[in-house]
Design a protein around this motif. Structure first.
Motif, PDB file in Angstrom:
ATOM      1  N   GLU A 185     -54.119  -9.510 -26.278  1.00  0.00           N
ATOM      2  CA  GLU A 185     -55.280 -10.186 -25.719  1.00  0.00           C
ATOM      3  C   GLU A 185     -55.065 -11.697 -25.599  1.00  0.00           C
ATOM      4  O   GLU A 185     -55.825 -12.387 -24.914  1.00  0.00           O
ATOM      5  CB  GLU A 185     -56.513  -9.930 -26.596  1.00  0.00           C
ATOM      6  CG  GLU A 185     -56.927  -8.474 -26.637  1.00  0.00           C
ATOM      7  CD  GLU A 185     -58.007  -8.213 -27.673  1.00  0.00           C
ATOM      8  OE1 GLU A 185     -59.073  -7.694 -27.302  1.00  0.00           O
ATOM      9  OE2 GLU A 185     -57.773  -8.548 -28.861  1.00  0.00           O
ATOM     10  N   ARG A 228     -62.139  -6.953 -18.985  1.00  0.00           N
ATOM     11  CA  ARG A 228     -61.229  -7.648 -19.901  1.00  0.00           C
ATOM     12  C   ARG A 228     -61.769  -9.032 -20.249  1.00  0.00           C
ATOM     13  O   ARG A 228     -61.021 -10.009 -20.269  1.00  0.00           O
ATOM     14  CB  ARG A 228     -59.855  -7.772 -19.241  1.00  0.00           C
ATOM     15  CG  ARG A 228     -59.244  -6.441 -18.800  1.00  0.00           C
ATOM     16  CD  ARG A 228     -58.157  -6.685 -17.773  1.00  0.00           C
ATOM     17  NE  ARG A 228     -58.718  -7.345 -16.589  1.00  0.00           N
ATOM     18  CZ  ARG A 228     -58.014  -8.133 -15.765  1.00  0.00           C
ATOM     19  NH1 ARG A 228     -56.744  -8.364 -16.008  1.00  0.00           N
ATOM     20  NH2 ARG A 228     -58.587  -8.669 -14.710  1.00  0.00           N
ATOM     21  N   LYS A 240     -59.906 -11.091 -23.042  1.00  0.00           N
ATOM     22  CA  LYS A 240     -58.586 -11.546 -22.616  1.00  0.00           C
ATOM     23  C   LYS A 240     -58.695 -12.685 -21.608  1.00  0.00           C
ATOM     24  O   LYS A 240     -57.928 -13.665 -21.674  1.00  0.00           O
ATOM     25  CB  LYS A 240     -57.808 -10.373 -22.008  1.00  0.00           C
ATOM     26  CG  LYS A 240     -56.380 -10.708 -21.602  1.00  0.00           C
ATOM     27  CD  LYS A 240     -55.674  -9.472 -21.069  1.00  0.00           C
ATOM     28  CE  LYS A 240     -54.257  -9.792 -20.606  1.00  0.00           C
ATOM     29  NZ  LYS A 240     -53.395 -10.212 -21.714  1.00  0.00           N
ATOM     30  N   GLU A 262     -66.223  -3.623 -21.533  1.00  0.00           N
ATOM     31  CA  GLU A 262     -65.255  -3.374 -22.599  1.00  0.00           C
ATOM     32  C   GLU A 262     -65.938  -3.003 -23.905  1.00  0.00           C
ATOM     33  O   GLU A 262     -65.317  -2.998 -24.970  1.00  0.00           O
ATOM     34  CB  GLU A 262     -64.328  -4.574 -22.775  1.00  0.00           C
ATOM     35  CG  GLU A 262     -64.985  -5.863 -23.177  1.00  0.00           C
ATOM     36  CD  GLU A 262     -63.984  -7.018 -23.270  1.00  0.00           C
ATOM     37  OE1 GLU A 262     -62.767  -6.776 -23.408  1.00  0.00           O
ATOM     38  OE2 GLU A 262     -64.427  -8.179 -23.196  1.00  0.00           O
TER      39      GLU A 262
END
Length: 469
Positions: A99, A136, A139, A200
């Motif tokens: 990540e 994401r 990230k 997520e």
């Protein structure tokens, strides 16, 4: 959703206030340009004012937008008290190698939990748009450029709050809502609470919480009581003392009540107040000098105007000053738009690309002067219909019909319609949120054009749709 009252009720006079002054405050709210939906004032732990502008109701949960951040702060404070983290922990320590960016900059490495809490991460602008609520998000946040040394610049940053929620989830093994349920929401009686979850699987933290007006008032009273509730210390007193105090300067902001300092996901305000606030006019305001908390849910693009009304009309009442009597309206309501009844339609179903600000997918105007509007849910694409007709508000249910709304909110909606020449004008109020949409529908041959208008929006407030062949 109606339940027994959790806060005791009292007359204003029994709590050192004047009914005349509170009537004048309600009258000023009603007469102002911002649309007020509900208001509740608690003094010395007693509710002395509670009003709803029909069709809004005090017992309905309401989308709070960034007031959510103050609840995320509470979750972080509880996790710190449990020994799971500290204010000075590096942000990157909580996340896996896949990540993190390949090269970790000095500024990213220097970013600490306290910088997330105080909106001093070092980013040049709010990161929430860059995240785009992608699958994401963690990230992406960690991969963004950190242009400034953390702690040196205040930049309002909803993405930072999302990361706080992600950290709590990593440490506790449960999402922020589940973590707070037994520790905060259930003790306060806020069992109706819902909170948006990202793709997520992380509670959004900086937005998306929905609770009702009295639940928010209970939270405000918990703040005044330094985390104590019915004889039990739910949240450490020192956490709320720090969270509602000025931790960093934010005088780079424009509006006067947004440049008084920032705490841990709380704003400082003028007149020695603190608050959580959310887009389009959602407020929990603490007046520690006067042992009072004020809740307002509303719909406006000018949040400062609401605070100015509070300072001009409520603050003098709390200070015990004489107030010019102004009778409150006999009925507080937001009436349905009026006009002639719509002419009958052709009964055909006109289809639209549902990728639009309200998720409109189809419209059918029937010969009896009513219209059926088909919507696609923004979360899962599921369809549902809402019917509009002339006259008073027609109450129905819907889910997630307005962009930025979660599947759990917007469950109650009222509609009405009138005719404007050859146009069918439909109005929708999603009364568990600030959103109101007006859709003006015209048929020309085999094509329908819909001119849409939203009262408030993070994007354009006006749009035009043309039916697909």
């Amino acid at each position: 959703m109606l339940r027994m009252s959790r806060l005791p009720r009292s007359t204003p006079e029994a709590q050192g206030l004047s009914t005349v002054a509170l009537d004048a405050f309600v009258s000023a709210l009603d007469a102002g340009q911002p649309e007020i939906q509900t208001v509740m004032l608690v003094r010395h732990g007693q509710v002395v004012l509670e009003e709803a502008w029909a069709p809004y109701r005090l017992e309905d949960r309401h989308l709070l937008f960034s007031v959510s951040k103050s609840f995320t702060s509470t979750g972080v404070g509880l996790a710190i008290d449990a020994g799971l983290l500290t204010l000075d922990d590096q942000v990157i320590k909580f996340f896996d190698a896949d990540e993190l960016p390949e090269t970790i900059s000095d500024n990213l490495a220097a970013m600490k939990v306290r910088h997330l809490l105080t909106m001093t991460t070092g980013h040049s602008q709010d990161t929430v748009e860059a995240l785009s609520r992608d699958r994401r998000m963690v990230k992406i946040f960690l991969g963004l450029e950190v242009a400034h040394e953390p702690g040196t610049l205040f930049v309002y940053n909803s993405g930072a709050t999302y990361m706080l929620s992600a950290i709590v989830q990593r440490l506790t093994g449960e999402n922020l809502l589940d973590y707070l349920r037994p520790r905060l929401f259930e003790p306060l009686g806020a069992t109706e609470a819902t909170w948006q979850v990202s793709k997520e699987g992380i509670v959004t933290g900086g937005w998306g919480l929905s609770i009702n007006t009295e639940s928010l008032a209970c939270f405000g009273q918990l703040l005044l009581q330094h985390g104590e509730w019915q004889g039990k210390q739910l949240v450490p007193a020192e956490w709320y003392e720090a969270a509602t105090s000025k931790q960093v300067a934010n005088d780079n902001q424009e509006n006067p009540d947004w440049k008084q300092g920032y705490g841990f996901q709380f704003w400082r305000g003028r007149h020695n107040t603190y608050r959580g606030d959310g887009a389009f006019g959602q407020f929990v305001i603490g007046f520690p000098e006067y042992d009072a908390t004020l809740i307002i849910t509303s719909s406006t693009g000018d949040m400062q105007a609401i605070l100015n009304t509070v300072w001009d009309h409520l603050l003098p009442a709390l200070e015990g000053k004489e107030v010019t009597p102004t009778a409150r309206p006999e009925k507080l309501e937001l009436v349905a738009p009026s006009g002639p009844a719509p002419t009958g339609g052709d009964g055909k179903s006109y289809q639209f690309d549902a990728a639009n600000p309200v998720g409109l997918a189809a419209v059918r105007l029937d010969p009896d002067g009513t219209g059926t509007f088909g919507f696609r849910d923004f979360s899962d694409g599921s369809p549902h219909d809402l019917v509009c007709g002339p006259g008073e508000w027609r109450e129905q249910t819907a889910q997630g019909t307005v962009e930025d709304a979660s599947p759990e909110i917007g469950e109650r909606v009222v509609t009405s319609a009138y005719g404007d020449g050859d146009a069918f004008v439909a109005t929708f109020r999603w009364v568990e949120s600030p959103f109101v949409a007006t859709l003006t529908c015209r048929v020309d041959g085999d094509t329908m054009t819909v001119d849409g208008k939203l009262n408030v929006s993070f994007g354009p407030t006006e749009f035009t749709l043309t039916s697909e062949v």
